[in-house]
Design an enzyme around this catalytic site. Structure first.
Site, PDB file in Angstrom:
ATOM      1  N   TYR A  20       0.829  -1.116   0.003  1.00 20.72           N
ATOM      2  CA  TYR A  20       0.139  -0.050  -0.023  1.00 20.72           C
ATOM      3  C   TYR A  20       0.986   1.290   0.080  1.00 20.72           C
ATOM      4  CZ  TYR A  20      -4.342  -2.709   0.876  1.00 20.72           C
ATOM      5  OH  TYR A  20      -5.199  -3.592   0.692  1.00 20.72           O
ATOM      6  N   LEU A 169       0.902   9.152   4.250  1.00 19.93           N
ATOM      7  CA  LEU A 169      -0.363   8.909   3.338  1.00 19.93           C
ATOM      8  C   LEU A 169      -1.329   8.153   4.339  1.00 19.93           C
ATOM      9  CD1 LEU A 169      -0.794   5.781   2.189  1.00 19.93           C
ATOM     10  CD2 LEU A 169       1.032   6.479   0.905  1.00 19.93           C
ATOM     11  N   CYS A 282      -2.446   0.513  10.617  1.00 19.97           N
ATOM     12  CA  CYS A 282      -1.469   1.238  11.478  1.00 19.97           C
ATOM     13  C   CYS A 282      -1.683   1.939  12.603  1.00 19.97           C
ATOM     14  CB  CYS A 282      -1.061   2.236  10.478  1.00 19.97           C
ATOM     15  SG  CYS A 282      -0.054   1.534   9.207  1.00 19.97           S
ATOM     16  N   GLN A 284      -3.712   1.111  15.480  1.00 19.13           N
ATOM     17  CA  GLN A 284      -3.504   0.243  16.469  1.00 19.13           C
ATOM     18  C   GLN A 284      -2.075  -0.208  16.887  1.00 19.13           C
ATOM     19  OE1 GLN A 284      -6.572  -2.549  17.821  1.00 19.13           O
ATOM     20  NE2 GLN A 284      -5.346  -4.247  17.483  1.00 19.13           N
ATOM     21  N   PHE A 344     -11.964  -0.556   6.037  1.00 23.37           N
ATOM     22  CA  PHE A 344     -11.769  -0.106   7.396  1.00 23.37           C
ATOM     23  C   PHE A 344     -12.355   1.656   7.317  1.00 23.37           C
ATOM     24  CE2 PHE A 344      -7.956   2.638   7.268  1.00 23.37           C
ATOM     25  CZ  PHE A 344      -7.236   2.263   6.106  1.00 23.37           C
ATOM     26  N   ARG A 449     -21.222   5.407  11.414  1.00 20.80           N
ATOM     27  CA  ARG A 449     -20.681   6.386  10.753  1.00 20.80           C
ATOM     28  C   ARG A 449     -21.192   7.648  11.037  1.00 20.80           C
ATOM     29  NH1 ARG A 449     -15.325   5.202  10.173  1.00 20.80           N
ATOM     30  NH2 ARG A 449     -15.128   3.175   9.617  1.00 20.80           N
TER      31      ARG A 449
HETATM   32  N1  LIG Z   1      -0.889   1.244   4.581  1.00 19.92           N
HETATM   33  C1  LIG Z   1      -0.732   2.276   4.992  1.00 19.92           C
HETATM   34  O1  LIG Z   1      -1.355   3.459   4.701  1.00 19.92           O
HETATM   35  C2  LIG Z   1       0.676   3.063   5.437  1.00 19.92           C
HETATM   36  C3  LIG Z   1       1.721   2.170   6.084  1.00 19.92           C
HETATM   37  N2  LIG Z   1       2.860   2.552   6.507  1.00 19.92           N
HETATM   38  C4  LIG Z   1       3.856   1.641   6.657  1.00 19.92           C
HETATM   39  O2  LIG Z   1       4.383   1.251   5.720  1.00 19.92           O
HETATM   40  C5  LIG Z   1       5.114  -0.090   5.885  1.00 19.92           C
HETATM   41  C6  LIG Z   1       4.436  -0.963   4.675  1.00 19.92           C
HETATM   42  O3  LIG Z   1       3.041  -0.924   4.899  1.00 19.92           O
HETATM   43  P1  LIG Z   1       2.047  -1.599   3.736  1.00 19.92           P
HETATM   44  O4  LIG Z   1       2.492  -1.058   2.346  1.00 19.92           O
HETATM   45  O5  LIG Z   1       0.502  -1.216   4.146  1.00 19.92           O
HETATM   46  O6  LIG Z   1       2.317  -3.295   3.757  1.00 19.92           O
HETATM   47  P2  LIG Z   1       2.082  -4.233   2.915  1.00 19.92           P
HETATM   48  O7  LIG Z   1       1.786  -5.511   3.676  1.00 19.92           O
HETATM   49  O8  LIG Z   1       0.828  -3.881   1.897  1.00 19.92           O
HETATM   50  O9  LIG Z   1       3.229  -4.511   1.891  1.00 19.92           O
HETATM   51  C7  LIG Z   1       4.604  -4.808   2.256  1.00 19.92           C
HETATM   52  C8  LIG Z   1       5.286  -5.545   1.098  1.00 19.92           C
HETATM   53  O10 LIG Z   1       6.647  -5.966   1.524  1.00 19.92           O
HETATM   54  C9  LIG Z   1       6.881  -7.411   0.859  1.00 19.92           C
HETATM   55  N3  LIG Z   1       7.938  -7.833   1.897  1.00 19.92           N
HETATM   56  C10 LIG Z   1       8.237  -8.009   2.822  1.00 19.92           C
HETATM   57  N4  LIG Z   1       9.587  -8.481   3.176  1.00 19.92           N
HETATM   58  C11 LIG Z   1       9.821  -8.372   1.867  1.00 19.92           C
HETATM   59  C12 LIG Z   1      11.508  -8.593   1.706  1.00 19.92           C
HETATM   60  N5  LIG Z   1      12.415  -8.891   2.318  1.00 19.92           N
HETATM   61  N6  LIG Z   1      11.980  -8.384   0.240  1.00 19.92           N
HETATM   62  C13 LIG Z   1      10.834  -8.175  -0.558  1.00 19.92           C
HETATM   63  N7  LIG Z   1       9.586  -7.873  -0.404  1.00 19.92           N
HETATM   64  C14 LIG Z   1       9.092  -8.129   0.939  1.00 19.92           C
HETATM   65  C15 LIG Z   1       5.474  -8.082   1.036  1.00 19.92           C
HETATM   66  O11 LIG Z   1       5.538  -9.125   0.278  1.00 19.92           O
HETATM   67  C16 LIG Z   1       4.368  -6.939   0.793  1.00 19.92           C
HETATM   68  O12 LIG Z   1       4.131  -7.116  -0.408  1.00 19.92           O
HETATM   69  C17 LIG Z   1       4.355  -0.520   7.152  1.00 19.92           C
HETATM   70  O13 LIG Z   1       5.648  -0.343   8.159  1.00 19.92           O
HETATM   71  C18 LIG Z   1       3.329   0.380   7.480  1.00 19.92           C
HETATM   72  O14 LIG Z   1       3.269   0.595   9.168  1.00 19.92           O
HETATM   73  C19 LIG Z   1       2.930   3.828   6.697  1.00 19.92           C
HETATM   74  C20 LIG Z   1       2.061   5.025   6.209  1.00 19.92           C
HETATM   75  C21 LIG Z   1       0.833   4.445   5.481  1.00 19.92           C
HETATM   76  O1  LIG Z   2       0.748   5.172   9.048  1.00 26.75           O
HETATM   77  C1  LIG Z   2      -0.335   4.851   8.466  1.00 26.75           C
HETATM   78  O2  LIG Z   2      -0.703   3.885   8.256  1.00 26.75           O
HETATM   79  C2  LIG Z   2      -1.384   6.035   8.223  1.00 26.75           C
HETATM   80  O3  LIG Z   2      -2.387   6.002   9.260  1.00 26.75           O
HETATM   81  C3  LIG Z   2      -3.585   6.820   9.081  1.00 26.75           C
HETATM   82  O4  LIG Z   2      -4.267   6.676   7.579  1.00 26.75           O
HETATM   83  P1  LIG Z   2      -5.108   5.543   7.493  1.00 26.75           P
HETATM   84  O5  LIG Z   2      -5.157   4.551   8.648  1.00 26.75           O
HETATM   85  O6  LIG Z   2      -5.045   5.023   6.134  1.00 26.75           O
HETATM   86  O7  LIG Z   2      -6.670   6.476   7.471  1.00 26.75           O
HETATM   87  P2  LIG Z   2      -7.180   7.397   8.208  1.00 26.75           P
HETATM   88  O8  LIG Z   2      -8.020   8.318   7.564  1.00 26.75           O
HETATM   89  O9  LIG Z   2      -6.382   7.868   9.165  1.00 26.75           O
HETATM   90  O10 LIG Z   2      -8.403   6.649   9.141  1.00 26.75           O
HETATM   91  C4  LIG Z   2      -8.017   5.634   9.932  1.00 26.75           C
HETATM   92  C5  LIG Z   2      -9.396   5.159  10.738  1.00 26.75           C
HETATM   93  O11 LIG Z   2      -9.847   6.192  11.742  1.00 26.75           O
HETATM   94  C6  LIG Z   2     -11.245   6.091  11.229  1.00 26.75           C
HETATM   95  N1  LIG Z   2     -11.615   7.784  11.651  1.00 26.75           N
HETATM   96  C7  LIG Z   2     -10.839   8.726  11.057  1.00 26.75           C
HETATM   97  C8  LIG Z   2     -11.310  10.111  11.423  1.00 26.75           C
HETATM   98  C9  LIG Z   2     -12.250  10.251  12.004  1.00 26.75           C
HETATM   99  O12 LIG Z   2     -12.369  11.518  12.503  1.00 26.75           O
HETATM  100  N2  LIG Z   2     -12.960   9.359  12.668  1.00 26.75           N
HETATM  101  C10 LIG Z   2     -12.487   8.055  12.462  1.00 26.75           C
HETATM  102  O13 LIG Z   2     -13.339   7.117  13.155  1.00 26.75           O
HETATM  103  C11 LIG Z   2     -11.266   5.929   9.859  1.00 26.75           C
HETATM  104  O14 LIG Z   2     -12.654   5.410   9.329  1.00 26.75           O
HETATM  105  C12 LIG Z   2     -10.466   4.736   9.930  1.00 26.75           C
HETATM  106  O15 LIG Z   2     -10.897   3.469  10.349  1.00 26.75           O
HETATM  107  C13 LIG Z   2      -3.072   8.138   9.032  1.00 26.75           C
HETATM  108  O16 LIG Z   2      -4.087   9.268   8.724  1.00 26.75           O
HETATM  109  C14 LIG Z   2      -1.825   8.532   8.129  1.00 26.75           C
HETATM  110  O17 LIG Z   2      -1.398   9.895   8.073  1.00 26.75           O
HETATM  111  C15 LIG Z   2      -0.872   7.365   8.275  1.00 26.75           C
HETATM  112  O18 LIG Z   2       0.149   7.607   7.434  1.00 26.75           O
END
Ligand SMILES: NC(=O)C1=CN([C@@H]2O[C@H](COP(=O)(O)OP(=O)(O)OC[C@H]3O[C@@H](n4cnc5c(N)ncnc54)[C@H](O)[C@@H]3O)[C@@H](O)[C@H]2O)C=CC1
Ligand SMILES: O=C(O)[C@H]1O[C@H](OP(=O)(O)OP(=O)(O)OC[C@H]2O[C@@H](n3ccc(=O)[nH]c3=O)[C@H](O)[C@@H]2O)[C@H](O)[C@@H](O)[C@@H]1O
Length: 487
Positions: A20, A169, A282, A284, A344, A449
């Site tokens: 993601y 993001l 993220c 939790q 979510f 919601r």
């Molecule tokens: N999902 C989100 O909105 C956000 C996530 N983050 C952080 O970014 C990080 C990544 O999150 P996501 O993209 O959601 O995870 P994700 O689970 O969607 O993607 C991670 C990818 O890394 C790959 N991977 C793991 N170990 C590997 C290796 N050794 N070599 C090659 N590929 C490998 C997996 O196969 C997987 O496709 C986490 O630390 C998360 O906390 C930060 C901001 C927003």
């Molecule tokens: O580290 C991360 O993964 C990301 O976590 C969140 O982003 P995200 O979880 O994608 O989405 P949010 O918009 O933050 O919503 C999180 C949860 O809170 C809920 N929420 C959000 C806002 C609100 O006012 N009330 C509420 O219940 C949403 O419905 C959702 O279930 C942060 O907003 C990002 O800045 C961060 O990069």
């Protein structure tokens, strides 16, 4: 860009992890930096095949357009992790950092095995110097661990610098957030080489982000700032959800309270929407990670403070589900309940830690038949989520009780209640008269919601319950309870 201290030009970027974060963020870098070649690598052949297909592995508004504009030109998706690492001067680590499910720190600490394996892979393969950028969310000092792994295995003539560049993001708005970030945060070593590595990463972002929005600092501040940002955001939601419980007991309206406090410029209006509880991969995870960090630092009072953010979120999901059961005359066994929304949040197909999973789990434990509709989450994903070991020890029974519906009207047909778990826009414009006609009476709607027009629904004949305000119930009961001194 040429780096004097490194005697190296940054031309090629590799990103380890096509999830993601890795996929969308590198697509935007490629889109905005046509002079750079960006390769996203992943060990999952299935995920890479999807990134190379017409059906991308994740749903995000505008993502298709950005990927299609540069894929095959300066954006590549590959399973050849070694080549990706070998060719690049700058490597993002975007692998997952889930909560540990075993051993020390189980249920709280981040599992850093993917980070470590990525670092070891870089050390094994690299034949020339690399700037390694930690983009995954990690505990403070993880960059130091990466640097230790790299330096313990360094080859002659190879240099490394490890930077922290956490991603902010949010899903559902990922591309808009990446194109127009509030800030880009870069942490690094304050040495000459460290500063030059930071400048190289700043240069990449300056292709589209104004310099004033790029903040640099030391590595540990950067790592902690990411956890702090998510903890503050989660805390705001738990705070307004705690208020919603008070509102329900007193007759106050949580939307009105949120508006009143949000107009104070010191508090601000965002992230004050009461809900059935926050979800996502993220909030939790990162708050628990912070709790564990505090425990390790012997700060139990601080750990307990952040733990409470999670406790209120658990309470909110349970409280909402209990209200459903109570309203349905204290039993949902064999009743049909339609769940609208399983992601979510809206505009994503991601279900990780979705409140809908918890609401469904509690209702299934009470023997309800649930009929689920979500516009973006595939059927097998919902079934996987509800039959995994964390949710049930009777997967076969769950499969019998759950059906996935292709549209909301079919989900509602013959149901006793309709429960809104995700704030998809389309739920606001459904034909509720048609839904009412198809439901059993009394027909209940539980708006988890706060997105529906409750008065209009009550006028149609629905019994409506929501978060943080009393609608269908007798307000005088509240006054009487207070008069008795037992709120
Ligand atoms: N999902 C989100 O909105 C956000 C996530 N983050 C952080 O970014 C990080 C990544 O999150 P996501 O993209 O959601 O995870 P994700 O689970 O969607 O993607 C991670 C990818 O890394 C790959 N991977 C793991 N170990 C590997 C290796 N050794 N070599 C090659 N590929 C490998 C997996 O196969 C997987 O496709 C986490 O630390 C998360 O906390 C930060 C901001 C927003
Ligand atoms: O580290 C991360 O993964 C990301 O976590 C969140 O982003 P995200 O979880 O994608 O989405 P949010 O918009 O933050 O919503 C999180 C949860 O809170 C809920 N929420 C959000 C806002 C609100 O006012 N009330 C509420 O219940 C949403 O419905 C959702 O279930 C942060 O907003 C990002 O800045 C961060 O990069």
């Amino acid at each position: 860009m040429y780096l004097r201290e490194w005697n190296m030009t940054v031309n090629k970027i590799c990103c380890i992890g096509a999830g993601y974060v890795g996929g969308p963020s590198c697509a935007v870098i490629a889109h905005k930096c046509p002079n750079l070649q960006v390769t996203v690598v992943d060990q999952s052949a299935e995920r890479i095949a999807q990134w190379n297909s017409d059906k991308l592995p994740i749903f995000e508004p505008q993502l298709d357009e950005v990927v299609k504009a540069c894929r095959g030109h300066n954006l590549f998706f590959s399973t050849d992790v070694e080549k990706g690492i070998r060719d690049a001067e700058l490597i993002f680590i975007c692998v997952n950092t889930p909560t540990k499910t075993f051993g020390w720190g189980k249920g709280r600490a981040a599992d850093l095995k993917y980070i470590e394996s990525a670092a070891r892979r870089i050390a094994e393969v690299a034949q020339n110097s690399k700037i390694v950028v930690e983009k995954s969310t990690v505990p403070v000092k993880a960059a130091e661990s990466i640097a230790n792994i790299l330096s313990a295995n360094v080859k002659p003539g190879v240099k490394y610098q490890v930077l922290s560049n956490p991603e902010f993001l949010a899903e559902g708005t990922a591309i808009a957030d990446l194109l127009n970030p509030d800030r880009v945060l870069i942490g690094g070593d304050q040495s000459i080489e460290g500063l030059e590595a930071m400048e190289a990463l700043c240069w990449v972002y300056r292709h589209w982000v104004p310099s004033g929005n790029i903040i640099t600092m030391n590595t540990w501040s950067s790592e902690l700032s990411k956890l702090a940002a998510n903890a503050f955001l989660a805390q705001r939601i738990s705070s307004i959800n705690a208020m919603s419980a008070i509102c329900e007991c007193t007759g106050a309206d949580v939307d009105e309270v949120a508006h009143a406090i949000g107009t104070d410029s010191r508090i601000g209006p965002k992230f004050l929407k009461a809900s059935v509880g926050f979800g996502g991969s993220c909030f939790q995870k990162d708050v628990l990670n912070m709790v564990y960090l505090c425990e390790c630092l012997n700060l139990p009072e601080v750990a307990a403070y952040w733990q409470q953010v999670i406790a209120i979120n658990d309470y909110q999901r349970m409280r909402f589900t209990k209200r459903i059961v109570e309203s349905l005359f204290n039993t949902v066994t064999n009743k049909r309940i339609a769940i609208l929304g399983f992601a979510f949040k809206k505009d994503t197909g991601d279900t990780r830690e979705s409140a809908a999973i918890y609401v469904s789990k509690y209702l299934l434990e009470e023997g309800a038949h649930i009929r689920i509709y979500d516009p973006k989450v595939p059927e097998d994903q919902i079934i996987n989520d509800l039959t995994c070991v964390e949710v049930t020890d009777q997967p076969e029974k769950v499969k019998q009780l759950v059906s996935i519906c292709p549209d909301p009207y079919l989900a509602a047909e013959g149901s006793h209640a309709l429960v809104i778990c995700t704030e998809w826009d389309e739920f606001q414009s459904l034909d509720y008269q048609r839904i009412y006609n198809k439901m059993l009476k009394p027909a209940f709607i539980f708006d988890g919601r706060l997105i529906l027009n409750h008065q209009k629904l009550m006028d149609l004949g629905f019994k409506v319950e929501t978060i943080g305000k009393r609608l269908s119930r007798d307000q005088t009961k509240v006054v009487r309870t207070f008069a008795n001194g037992t709120p």
